[in-house]
Design an enzyme around this catalytic site. Structure first.
Site, PDB file in Angstrom:
ATOM      1  N   HIS A  26     -13.443  40.852 -27.248  1.00 15.58           N
ATOM      2  CA  HIS A  26     -12.503  39.295 -26.588  1.00 15.58           C
ATOM      3  C   HIS A  26     -10.894  40.131 -26.694  1.00 15.58           C
ATOM      4  O   HIS A  26     -10.543  40.138 -27.801  1.00 15.58           O
ATOM      5  CB  HIS A  26     -12.517  38.303 -27.596  1.00 15.58           C
ATOM      6  CG  HIS A  26     -11.524  37.424 -27.474  1.00 15.58           C
ATOM      7  ND1 HIS A  26     -11.568  36.246 -28.224  1.00 15.58           N
ATOM      8  CD2 HIS A  26     -10.355  37.453 -27.040  1.00 15.58           C
ATOM      9  CE1 HIS A  26     -10.166  35.466 -27.662  1.00 15.58           C
ATOM     10  NE2 HIS A  26     -10.204  35.686 -26.998  1.00 15.58           N
ATOM     11  N   HIS A  28      -7.963  40.846 -23.328  1.00 18.15           N
ATOM     12  CA  HIS A  28      -6.962  40.284 -22.048  1.00 18.15           C
ATOM     13  C   HIS A  28      -6.723  41.287 -21.467  1.00 18.15           C
ATOM     14  O   HIS A  28      -5.690  41.964 -22.166  1.00 18.15           O
ATOM     15  CB  HIS A  28      -6.510  38.965 -22.230  1.00 18.15           C
ATOM     16  CG  HIS A  28      -6.919  37.590 -22.663  1.00 18.15           C
ATOM     17  ND1 HIS A  28      -7.532  36.812 -22.220  1.00 18.15           N
ATOM     18  CD2 HIS A  28      -7.591  37.222 -23.562  1.00 18.15           C
ATOM     19  CE1 HIS A  28      -7.673  36.022 -22.871  1.00 18.15           C
ATOM     20  NE2 HIS A  28      -7.965  37.142 -24.095  1.00 18.15           N
ATOM     21  N   HIS A 206     -12.766  30.714 -24.247  1.00 22.31           N
ATOM     22  CA  HIS A 206     -12.595  29.640 -25.495  1.00 22.31           C
ATOM     23  C   HIS A 206     -12.308  28.859 -26.055  1.00 22.31           C
ATOM     24  O   HIS A 206     -12.180  27.757 -25.026  1.00 22.31           O
ATOM     25  CB  HIS A 206     -10.767  30.486 -25.257  1.00 22.31           C
ATOM     26  CG  HIS A 206     -10.095  32.086 -24.691  1.00 22.31           C
ATOM     27  ND1 HIS A 206     -10.825  32.635 -24.153  1.00 22.31           N
ATOM     28  CD2 HIS A 206      -9.255  32.636 -25.793  1.00 22.31           C
ATOM     29  CE1 HIS A 206     -10.334  33.784 -24.388  1.00 22.31           C
ATOM     30  NE2 HIS A 206      -9.111  33.223 -25.410  1.00 22.31           N
ATOM     31  N   GLU A 209      -9.287  27.559 -30.341  1.00 19.75           N
ATOM     32  CA  GLU A 209      -8.088  28.636 -31.048  1.00 19.75           C
ATOM     33  C   GLU A 209      -7.153  27.660 -31.892  1.00 19.75           C
ATOM     34  O   GLU A 209      -6.859  27.698 -32.826  1.00 19.75           O
ATOM     35  CB  GLU A 209      -7.718  29.524 -30.241  1.00 19.75           C
ATOM     36  CG  GLU A 209      -6.355  29.721 -30.250  1.00 19.75           C
ATOM     37  CD  GLU A 209      -6.135  30.726 -29.280  1.00 19.75           C
ATOM     38  OE1 GLU A 209      -6.466  30.434 -27.963  1.00 19.75           O
ATOM     39  OE2 GLU A 209      -4.794  32.289 -29.096  1.00 19.75           O
ATOM     40  N   ASP A 287      -7.662  40.412 -29.100  1.00 25.01           N
ATOM     41  CA  ASP A 287      -6.838  39.420 -27.404  1.00 25.01           C
ATOM     42  C   ASP A 287      -6.109  39.981 -27.056  1.00 25.01           C
ATOM     43  O   ASP A 287      -6.650  40.166 -25.503  1.00 25.01           O
ATOM     44  CB  ASP A 287      -6.720  38.468 -28.577  1.00 25.01           C
ATOM     45  CG  ASP A 287      -6.634  37.360 -28.052  1.00 25.01           C
ATOM     46  OD1 ASP A 287      -7.331  36.568 -26.991  1.00 25.01           O
ATOM     47  OD2 ASP A 287      -5.762  36.491 -28.717  1.00 25.01           O
ATOM     48  N   ASP A 288      -4.850  40.282 -27.671  1.00 24.92           N
ATOM     49  CA  ASP A 288      -3.891  40.816 -26.659  1.00 24.92           C
ATOM     50  C   ASP A 288      -3.062  42.247 -27.532  1.00 24.92           C
ATOM     51  O   ASP A 288      -1.938  40.858 -27.461  1.00 24.92           O
ATOM     52  CB  ASP A 288      -2.882  39.831 -25.859  1.00 24.92           C
ATOM     53  CG  ASP A 288      -3.871  38.855 -25.166  1.00 24.92           C
ATOM     54  OD1 ASP A 288      -3.922  39.408 -23.980  1.00 24.92           O
ATOM     55  OD2 ASP A 288      -3.643  37.803 -26.199  1.00 24.92           O
TER      56      ASP A 288
HETATM   57  N1  LIG Z   1      -5.625  34.128 -26.884  1.00 24.66           N
HETATM   58  C1  LIG Z   1      -5.025  33.319 -25.830  1.00 24.66           C
HETATM   59  N2  LIG Z   1      -5.944  32.630 -25.952  1.00 24.66           N
HETATM   60  C2  LIG Z   1      -5.481  31.485 -24.654  1.00 24.66           C
HETATM   61  N3  LIG Z   1      -6.169  32.509 -23.243  1.00 24.66           N
HETATM   62  C3  LIG Z   1      -5.201  33.896 -23.622  1.00 24.66           C
HETATM   63  N4  LIG Z   1      -4.871  34.517 -22.450  1.00 24.66           N
HETATM   64  C4  LIG Z   1      -4.471  36.091 -23.368  1.00 24.66           C
HETATM   65  N5  LIG Z   1      -4.798  35.962 -24.429  1.00 24.66           N
HETATM   66  C5  LIG Z   1      -4.856  33.955 -25.064  1.00 24.66           C
HETATM   67 ZN   LIG Z   2      -8.176  35.166 -25.772  1.00 24.71          ZN
END
Ligand SMILES: Nc1ncnc2[nH]cnc12
Ligand SMILES: [Zn+2]
Length: 352
Positions: A26, A28, A206, A209, A287-288
């Site tokens: 997971h 992006h 997703h 969250e 995630d990011d």
């Molecule tokens: N944590 C996240 N939740 C939903 N969309 C995303 N796009 C990038 N990061 C995300």
């Molecule tokens: Zn994500």
């Protein structure tokens, strides 16, 4: 492995977390754009950014919720224009992943973020795909792409995106669903997910969250996903927790993301240990990473520092990540063997 776990002292855990082979499921790829690279690409492509400096951009990373992050994240992605840009971004991430002993990386990408700006689908997919190929050849990292639909847009737009990506069907292994969650439930995307499944693509989404457990149930029942991304809101629903454990449904959990987006502002309150102890197939992911303060090993380090998880939890997280990946079974078996070797060696150095 039981004796091995007992023999590993807590002091050895940070080194073991870093060194153990793991899959990252997971992340992006647009979320791996570090501020320095955003500025370098802006200059290369003559794009004007609404921030005067790297420091000013980084200072804006104070998020109150998912939407406050997404607004900045989509602005950051606006510097990506050429195939080489997409390659450079993915290659930088894959090098970081290799350093974290990631043996398998499944990368989300958001084509609609780019095609809406006039960047051709081919530019996006071929740049990312070339980096994945080079990662295998030069870094020994197995990497694959998952095309995500933006859930704040319509299902018709998602269907069109899937159609537009079909000439490069061999360059991605699955589809996912991301962006603003609340108000955009999985049921909105039933037809496009059915079409993706019919094409033999893997399906993930997703869910849970920020939105309630019902979104997780919809992702399971209506989209028929193979993994839930995040899924942490399941802790609010005992029956759902039991179902996720019974079905060994993987959850791709992202602790630093949850902390930065105020889902669990204090990692000591994060439910990762509870999920594992309840028998769920939880994994740890970044995630990011450029926006949330760390890559996968940073997430593991922070989570273990904030909880009383032990070597058994560490092994379980790595084993879950490998099992939940969409890699070929022979690769998964080889990585599982490496993982056990890593823990056996940690328990009795030099004995093997
Ligand atoms: N944590 C996240 N939740 C939903 N969309 C995303 N796009 C990038 N990061 C995300
Ligand atoms: Zn994500």
């Amino acid at each position: 492995m039981a004796e091995a776990f007992a023999a590993i002292p807590c002091a050895q855990l940070p080194a073991l977390l870093a060194a153990m082979p793991k899959a990252e499921l997971h992340m992006h790829i647009e979320g791996s754009l570090e501020p320095e690279m955003i500025f370098a690409l802006a200059q290369r492509n003559s794009v004007t950014l609404p921030y005067p400096s790297v420091e000013a951009l980084r200072a804006a990373y104070a998020f109150t919720d998912l939407q406050s992050f997404l607004d900045i994240y989509y602005a950051g992605a606006s510097v990506l224009l050429t195939e080489q840009d997409f390659y450079d971004m993915a290659w930088a991430y894959l090098q970081r992943a290799a350093a974290d002993h990631v043996v398998r990386a499944e990368l989300f990408f958001d084509p609609q973020t780019h095609t809406a700006r006039g960047v051709p689908m081919q530019t996006v997919i071929l740049g990312l795909s070339r980096a994945c190929r080079d990662a295998q050849a030069q870094l020994g990292v197995s990497a694959a792409l998952i095309l995500c639909f933006l859930r704040h847009l319509s299902e018709d737009e998602a269907l069109q995106t899937l159609q537009d990506a079909l000439p490069w069907r061999d360059h991605f292994i699955g589809v996912g669903l991301d962006s603003s969650e609340v108000g955009h439930p999985p049921e909105k995307f039933q037809r496009v997910f059915a079409r993706a499944r019919d094409m033999g693509l893997h399906v993930v989404a997703h869910a849970g969250e920020e939105a309630p457990p019902e979104y997780i149930r919809q992702a399971l029942d209506l989209l028929k996903v193979q993994r839930i991304d995040h899924g942490v809101q399941a802790v609010r629903d005992k029956g759902l927790m039991q179902r996720l454990a019974r079905e060994r449904m993987p959850l791709t959990v992202c602790p630093l993301s949850n902390q930065k987006l105020q889902v669990f502002p204090d990692l000591r309150d994060h439910p990762l240990k509870a999920l594992l102890d309840a028998g769920l197939c939880a994994t740890v992911n970044s995630d990011d990473p450029a926006y949330f303060g760390g890559y996968v090993n940073d997430n593991l380090r922070a989570m273990f520092a904030a909880s009383n998880m032990d070597a058994r939890h560490a092994w379980q997280l790595a084993a879950n990540s490998i099992d939940a990946s969409f890699a070929p079974p022979a690769d998964k078996a080889a990585w599982r063997a490496q993982l056990d070797e890593c823990f056996t060696e940690a328990a009795a150095p030099g004995a093997a």
